[in-house]
Design a protein around this motif. Sequence first.
Motif, PDB file in Angstrom:
ATOM      1  N   TRP A 208       0.811  -1.220   0.000  1.00 34.48           N
ATOM      2  CA  TRP A 208       0.000   0.000   0.000  1.00 34.48           C
ATOM      3  C   TRP A 208       0.849   1.277   0.000  1.00 34.48           C
ATOM      4  N   HIS A 209       1.815   1.374   0.905  1.00 34.77           N
ATOM      5  CA  HIS A 209       2.613   2.601   1.000  1.00 34.77           C
ATOM      6  C   HIS A 209       3.407   2.861  -0.266  1.00 34.77           C
ATOM      7  N   ASP A 210       3.966   1.810  -0.866  1.00 30.84           N
ATOM      8  CA  ASP A 210       4.745   1.976  -2.095  1.00 30.84           C
ATOM      9  C   ASP A 210       3.869   2.486  -3.231  1.00 30.84           C
ATOM     10  N   CYS A 211       2.615   2.056  -3.219  1.00 30.58           N
ATOM     11  CA  CYS A 211       1.693   2.418  -4.296  1.00 30.58           C
ATOM     12  C   CYS A 211       0.964   3.733  -4.015  1.00 30.58           C
ATOM     13  N   CYS A 212       0.576   3.937  -2.773  1.00 28.51           N
ATOM     14  CA  CYS A 212      -0.258   5.095  -2.405  1.00 28.51           C
ATOM     15  C   CYS A 212       0.336   5.836  -1.214  1.00 28.51           C
ATOM     16  N   PRO A 213       1.555   6.393  -1.348  1.00 29.94           N
ATOM     17  CA  PRO A 213       2.175   7.076  -0.212  1.00 29.94           C
ATOM     18  C   PRO A 213       1.326   8.241   0.286  1.00 29.94           C
ATOM     19  N   SER A 214       1.244   8.362   1.607  1.00 31.28           N
ATOM     20  CA  SER A 214       0.513   9.449   2.274  1.00 31.28           C
ATOM     21  C   SER A 214      -1.001   9.356   2.129  1.00 31.28           C
ATOM     22  N   LEU A 215      -1.496   8.235   1.623  1.00 33.60           N
ATOM     23  CA  LEU A 215      -2.945   8.038   1.543  1.00 33.60           C
ATOM     24  C   LEU A 215      -3.356   7.078   2.667  1.00 33.60           C
ATOM     25  N   PRO A 216      -4.084   7.569   3.666  1.00 32.76           N
ATOM     26  CA  PRO A 216      -4.424   6.713   4.809  1.00 32.76           C
ATOM     27  C   PRO A 216      -5.392   5.593   4.452  1.00 32.76           C
TER      28      PRO A 216
END
Length: 360
Positions: A208-216
């Motif tokens: 998730w973080h690699d794909c959507c950084p800063s998106l909770p």
Amino acid sequence: MIIDDSFIKKIEEMGYKRLCFISRNYRNITASGNKAKIDNEITLEKMGATNIGLSRTFFKNKVATFFLDLLGVLHFTFCVRRGDLIVLQYPIKKYFEYLCKVAHTKGATTMVVIHDLGAFRRKKLSIMRERHRLAKADMVIASNEAMRLWLKDSGLTNTTTPLGLFDYRSQSPLPAAAKRKEADTAAAHTIIYASALGMRKNAFLLKWHDCCPSLPLSVYGKAKDMPALADVEDVTIKGFMPADQFIASINDGWGLVWDGDSTESCTGNFGEYLRYNSPHKLSFYLRAGLPVIVWSQSATAHIVTHLGIGMAIDNLSQIKDIVDGVTAEDYLSIKKRVAEVAVKLNSGGFLKTAITESLG
């Protein structure tokens, strides 16, 4: 229970004497498949249908389940009458073809509502065998238009109607298309994922973080079933929450429907099955009042965009820009349409419509 006699009058005008169904024992009422079937039974009861199986029960014991379901089938055998219109929920382990044969022998008509196809996710049946089984029914309600077309292309010639979405009944209050305060802005940009967690179905969450950084991302599921998820940045594990509690308390954000190990597309048996099925999770989010995000290649993508109740994406990396581009006014407008769909889900509206359309 308040019964709507108008539907019974309608089927009587069409030459049927009774609308019927067969209930069963449900070992686990929290499983999505069981929940959907129980909701349909309640809808049928409210439509004036007669249960010609045994009463609905909730025993967890496997042996008790086997004998109760068998007794229900035997009860059906003696109670079905000429002129009955019988709604069956598929799959029915072991007994589907037998029930259809008994019904036809006694001069009744069968209509089947498909919840799951064994030829897809579980690979328990060949496509030919599945088609052979479904051909035993007079009318078929497929989960959606994509499944209806697949069945037709596979050679099924029965009258087939799409359901669209599975209904979802809940005692929790229906969502209100309320005014959103400025303080709710952050919550409205949160992505929500509720699921039984496991690497076979949800491995994409670890990326998730690699794909959507800063998106909770708020994940509702048992942390112990996917311990590695605790170390993923931007992901908050909320833990398991009972469905009615979730519906009553989770009011803002976007419900995500995504399966597999890839962030680029939905993959694996679970992911590929999204091309043909209508996930119960989607109805769950909508009943809670949440706009939804679905895979653009899924069977429900057209439904979501047509009704204006969410967005369809090619890959997960698109979510942040799209969500950031949704204004407060746009979000409220989407929430209003979601609230309208939630009312229909809660009243069994999709099943009622599909049965009516099947009858012509």
